[in-house]
Write an enzyme that holds these catalytic residues in place. Structure first.
Site, PDB file in Angstrom:
ATOM      1  N   LYS A   1      49.419  -1.934 -31.440  1.00  0.00           N
ATOM      2  CA  LYS A   1      48.340  -2.001 -32.425  1.00  0.00           C
ATOM      3  C   LYS A   1      47.633  -0.663 -32.558  1.00  0.00           C
ATOM      4  CE  LYS A   1      44.446  -3.177 -30.987  1.00  0.00           C
ATOM      5  NZ  LYS A   1      43.407  -3.965 -30.270  1.00  0.00           N
TER       6      LYS A   1
ATOM      7  N   CYS B   1      49.878  -7.176 -24.248  1.00  0.00           N
ATOM      8  CA  CYS B   1      49.226  -5.883 -24.470  1.00  0.00           C
ATOM      9  C   CYS B   1      50.238  -4.776 -24.712  1.00  0.00           C
ATOM     10  CB  CYS B   1      48.334  -5.525 -23.291  1.00  0.00           C
ATOM     11  SG  CYS B   1      47.537  -3.907 -23.467  1.00  0.00           S
TER      12      CYS B   1
ATOM     13  N   CYS C   1      47.817  -4.658 -27.766  1.00  0.00           N
ATOM     14  CA  CYS C   1      46.927  -3.509 -27.914  1.00  0.00           C
ATOM     15  C   CYS C   1      47.632  -2.162 -27.992  1.00  0.00           C
ATOM     16  CB  CYS C   1      45.875  -3.508 -26.805  1.00  0.00           C
ATOM     17  SG  CYS C   1      46.466  -4.021 -25.192  1.00  0.00           S
TER      18      CYS C   1
ATOM     19  N   HIS D   1      25.078  18.675 -28.727  1.00  0.00           N
ATOM     20  CA  HIS D   1      25.011  18.834 -30.190  1.00  0.00           C
ATOM     21  C   HIS D   1      26.106  19.769 -30.677  1.00  0.00           C
ATOM     22  CE1 HIS D   1      23.045  18.860 -34.099  1.00  0.00           C
ATOM     23  NE2 HIS D   1      23.183  20.180 -34.111  1.00  0.00           N
TER      24      HIS D   1
ATOM     25  N   TYR E   1      38.673  -9.935 -34.512  1.00  0.00           N
ATOM     26  CA  TYR E   1      39.096  -8.542 -34.379  1.00  0.00           C
ATOM     27  C   TYR E   1      40.558  -8.337 -34.758  1.00  0.00           C
ATOM     28  CZ  TYR E   1      41.235  -9.615 -29.808  1.00  0.00           C
ATOM     29  OH  TYR E   1      42.014 -10.131 -28.804  1.00  0.00           O
TER      30      TYR E   1
ATOM     31  N   GLU F   1      24.924  11.883 -29.306  1.00  0.00           N
ATOM     32  CA  GLU F   1      23.622  12.428 -28.915  1.00  0.00           C
ATOM     33  C   GLU F   1      22.473  11.563 -29.408  1.00  0.00           C
ATOM     34  OE1 GLU F   1      22.132  16.036 -30.977  1.00  0.00           O
ATOM     35  OE2 GLU F   1      24.011  15.931 -32.116  1.00  0.00           O
TER      36      GLU F   1
ATOM     37  N   ALA G   1      35.875  -3.161 -27.834  1.00  0.00           N
ATOM     38  CA  ALA G   1      36.130  -2.314 -28.999  1.00  0.00           C
ATOM     39  C   ALA G   1      36.895  -3.092 -30.047  1.00  0.00           C
ATOM     40  CB  ALA G   1      36.916  -1.074 -28.597  1.00  0.00           C
TER      41      ALA G   1
ATOM     42  N   GLU H   1      41.521  -5.633 -37.632  1.00  0.00           N
ATOM     43  CA  GLU H   1      42.357  -4.514 -37.192  1.00  0.00           C
ATOM     44  C   GLU H   1      43.638  -4.442 -38.013  1.00  0.00           C
ATOM     45  OE1 GLU H   1      40.925  -4.125 -32.516  1.00  0.00           O
ATOM     46  OE2 GLU H   1      42.689  -5.325 -33.012  1.00  0.00           O
TER      47      GLU H   1
END
Length: 457
Positions: A50, A42, A47, A434, A177, A439, A340, A181
């Site tokens: 990356k 990682c 990660c 908003h 992924y 939302e 993610a 990515e």
């Protein structure tokens, strides 16, 4: 120094470091053995670098959109600068990890470790043998390279961060992924990028709206997609690499990258000497407390094949230390893990996909598609997609799928109510903020469609 320890950890990645540090704070005498760099995949080649490279790649699109807001941008990219700054940052993080280990008294041994029995570990380079009441395997995983002629001409994610120069073009094999990515990274930095994948759409296992939405987003960015095809061989042709495809086509590329999965690092660890059993996929088989078939040997992180995510490894390392060294048995819940994909567009998901949820009973599905506000002054037509999947008639929220800017940040916060068992009414009770994309999750009024008795209505 005595070679007897309460705990010997093999592998100083995220899971191993957390376990070693916490065990030491509970009074255990701990040694951690690492043959490469402290921080693991990682921090060093996963990660963290990356995400830094993803940030770099996104400037291209930001510069394009900036013109619609009145900015005139004349920019150029320098690859060596990015590589050097990345190295500076991961070196800083490695030093921080090292300091966090040394503070509670963990001994760091820079060597290669081999298990020689239920309570013994041999240091290959230092010719030293350690005795341990408990051994923790936290060796992670490594890229899987296909066994094809010329495979040595390709690179993996390990080498991609430190290329001497950006290639003029790149072929990336894989549909997961890591593939998407790195396609985002290379394309964003100006490299002619192609993905080749054996399936019929990227990101197998993700919700179809996320898969197709990302597919369109990658194509909008000029990334070419070749489906239901694989690389059969590679050969050097001048300064390029010629890839021969399974359909007989031969094409040259500046570089070829394999993103064809990862395999647990269990080879040459000596696990068989202690009777440690592996899963059919080659991972270390463990129970809910991360204990292997050998009672004194535990394993956490990617090497167990459970969920190959850094936060999961950290949580497993933490709970291992609680269980073994703090008399506080704890099991990690792997059922609700936010995930993610740092592609462009970005994806964040948690819970069940639509097909999965439909097998659990009647469900209601809410979907919103709209242009991100940043793009509304430009000609960009890409859509953000938010999907809320709930039990029928305002029941429990079963899954949330988001594609678009900030998806990862949103899904991390959504993980909190999901973990609490929130219902559609709980989401409705939240006041909308908003103007934001998020939302939409709290303002859905009518179902987009439903499933009743397994059929889409």
């Amino acid at each position: 120094m005595s070679d007897g320890y309460d705990l010997v950890v093999i592998g100083a990645g995220s899971g191993g470091v957390r376990a070693a540090r916490m065990a030491a704070t509970y009074g255990a005498r701990v040694a951690i053995v690492e043959e490469f760099r402290v921080g693991g995949t990682c921090v060093i080649r996963g990660c963290v670098p990356k995400k830094l490279y993803v940030y770099a790649a996104r400037f291209t699109e930001l510069f394009d959109v900036a013109q619609s807001f009145g900015w005139q941008v004349d920019a150029k990219f320098d690859w060596p600068t990015l590589v050097a700054n990345k190295e500076k940052e991961i070196t800083r993080l490695e030093q921080a990890y090292t300091a966090n280990l040394e503070k509670p008294g963990v001994e760091i041994i820079r060597d290669r470790a081999v298990v020689t029995g239920p309570n013994s570990v041999h240091m290959v380079n230092g010719k030293r043998d350690l005795q341990a009441k408990t051994i923790l395997i936290a060796t992670g995983a490594q890229p899987s390279i296909p066994a094809i002629p010329g495979a040595e001409l390709g690179i993996s994610s390990n080498e991609a961060f430190d290329l001497p120069a950006l290639p003029h073009s790149i072929l990336i094999e894989g549909g997961g992924y890591i593939a998407v990515e790195f396609a985002t990274i290379f394309a964003g930095l100006g490299v002619d990028t192609t993905i080749i994948y054996r399936g019929d759409c990227i990101l197998r296992g993700f919700d179809d709206d996320m898969r197709r939405g990302l597919e369109a987003g990658l194509q909008d960015r000029g990334i070419k997609l070749i489906y239901q095809t694989t690389i059969k061989s590679l050969a050097k042709v001048g300064s390029d690499i010629a890839a021969t495809f399974s359909d007989g086509v031969v094409a040259p590329y500046g570089a070829v990258m394999f993103a064809t999965g990862r395999v647990p690092n269990v080879k040459h660890l000596g696990l068989e000497t202690a009777g440690v059993k592996l899963t059919p996929a080659g991972a270390i088989a463990v129970d809910g407390y991360s204990q292997s078939s050998c009672p004194s040997i535990y394993a956490v992180g990617d090497v167990t094949g459970r969920a190959a995510l850094t936060p999961v490894a950290i949580r497993e390392g933490w709970y291992f230390a609680e269980t073994v060294f703090n008399n506080n048995p704890m099991m990690v819940d792997h059922s609700q893990i936010p995930t993610a994909v740092f592609s462009d567009p970005e994806i964040g998901v948690i819970g069940l996909t639509e097909p999965e949820a439909a097998t659990h009973g009647d469900i209601d599905v809410y979907v919103a598609r709209f242009r991100p506000m940043m793009n509304t002054l430009s000609t960009k037509t890409e859509r953000t997609i938010l999907k809320l999947i709930v039990g029928a008639n305002g029941g429990k929220v079963l899954g949330v799928q988001i594609l678009g800017p900030g998806a990862a940040e949103m899904i991390q916060l959504v993980a909190i109510p999901i973990g609490m068992g929130a219902t559609k009414a709980d989401f409705d009770r939240a006041m909308a903020l908003h103007p934001t994309a998020a939302e939409e999750l709290v303002t859905f009024k009518e179902q987009t469609y439903t499933y009743r008795n397994g059929a889409k209505v």
